[in-house]
Design an enzyme around this catalytic site. Structure first.
Site, PDB file in Angstrom:
ATOM      1  N   CYS A   7       0.865  -1.188   0.000  1.00 43.05           N
ATOM      2  CA  CYS A   7       0.000   0.000   0.000  1.00 43.05           C
ATOM      3  C   CYS A   7       0.899   1.234   0.000  1.00 43.05           C
ATOM      4  O   CYS A   7       2.083   1.139  -0.346  1.00 43.05           O
ATOM      5  CB  CYS A   7      -0.986  -0.028   1.175  1.00 43.05           C
ATOM      6  SG  CYS A   7      -0.224   0.048   2.809  1.00 43.05           S
ATOM      7  N   ARG A  13      -3.230  -0.532   5.581  1.00 38.92           N
ATOM      8  CA  ARG A  13      -3.878  -1.608   4.820  1.00 38.92           C
ATOM      9  C   ARG A  13      -2.996  -2.837   4.618  1.00 38.92           C
ATOM     10  O   ARG A  13      -3.408  -3.967   4.932  1.00 38.92           O
ATOM     11  CB  ARG A  13      -4.332  -1.085   3.447  1.00 38.92           C
ATOM     12  CG  ARG A  13      -5.434  -0.079   3.529  1.00 38.92           C
ATOM     13  CD  ARG A  13      -5.612   0.659   2.217  1.00 38.92           C
ATOM     14  NE  ARG A  13      -4.477   1.534   1.942  1.00 38.92           N
ATOM     15  CZ  ARG A  13      -4.322   2.248   0.834  1.00 38.92           C
ATOM     16  NH1 ARG A  13      -5.218   2.165  -0.127  1.00 38.92           N
ATOM     17  NH2 ARG A  13      -3.274   3.024   0.686  1.00 38.92           N
ATOM     18  N   ASP A 117      -8.250   3.797   1.492  1.00 40.45           N
ATOM     19  CA  ASP A 117      -7.245   4.188   2.484  1.00 40.45           C
ATOM     20  C   ASP A 117      -7.945   4.705   3.744  1.00 40.45           C
ATOM     21  O   ASP A 117      -8.647   5.706   3.701  1.00 40.45           O
ATOM     22  CB  ASP A 117      -6.377   5.287   1.860  1.00 40.45           C
ATOM     23  CG  ASP A 117      -5.217   5.675   2.761  1.00 40.45           C
ATOM     24  OD1 ASP A 117      -5.197   5.248   3.929  1.00 40.45           O
ATOM     25  OD2 ASP A 117      -4.342   6.406   2.276  1.00 40.45           O
TER      26      ASP A 117
END
Ligand code: 4NP
Length: 145
Positions: A7, A13, A117
């Site tokens: 990410c 994440r 996000d």
């Protein structure tokens, strides 16, 4: 099987995807090696965001000992699959690929959708956990055959 989750910051994440997939693979004694990295370098060496640590802990997965690393081109050859959380991650990783073989290893973690996000939105950590966990279960059934 060696899989790298990617990410932006490697603190929200991808640490969840890394920890959850490793946890399920270990529970089935698959011998898989999962890791994660970020396309940005701001958080190198840091543990995951406390909100990711908390939601994972709630579901029995300990990600607190992970350390963020920066995605660099030397990682391409260490993994069978490089799974990215969103389309910007995809562009940033593909840009570093030296050949078609490296490019072919890269795909969206959710195949045709993105993992949003959650960094600026506390309320997203729970739904992100759920969508990541579901996909990890699917990856286990798909790739362990
Ligand atoms: P992640 O979330 O890419 O899921 O780890 C972010 C973490 C940090 C930042 C952005 C996104 N940041 O701008 O520092």
């Amino acid at each position: 099987m060696k899989i790298l989750m990617v990410c932006l910051g490697n603190i929200c994440r991808s640490p969840l995807a890394h920890g959850i997939l490793q946890h399920i693979a270990d529970s089935k004694n698959l011998g898989w090696e999962i890791d994660s990295a970020g396309t940005g370098d701001w958080h190198i060496g840091q543990c995951p965001d406390r909100r990711s640590i908390a939601v994972a802990k709630k579901y029995g997965v300990d990600i607190s000992t992970q350390k963020a690393q920066h995605f660099t081109e030397k990682l391409f050859d260490k993994y069978n699959h490089i799974l990215v959380m969103d389309r910007q991650n995809y562009k940033d990783v593909i840009r570093l690929a030296k050949n078609e073989e490296q490019k072919a290893k890269v795909s969206l973690f959710l195949e045709d959708d993105i993992v949003p996000d959650p960094y600026y939105d506390d309320a997203l950590f729970e739904p992100v956990y759920k969508m990541v966990e579901k996909r990890c279960q699917d990856l286990i059934s798909k790739l362990s055959k």
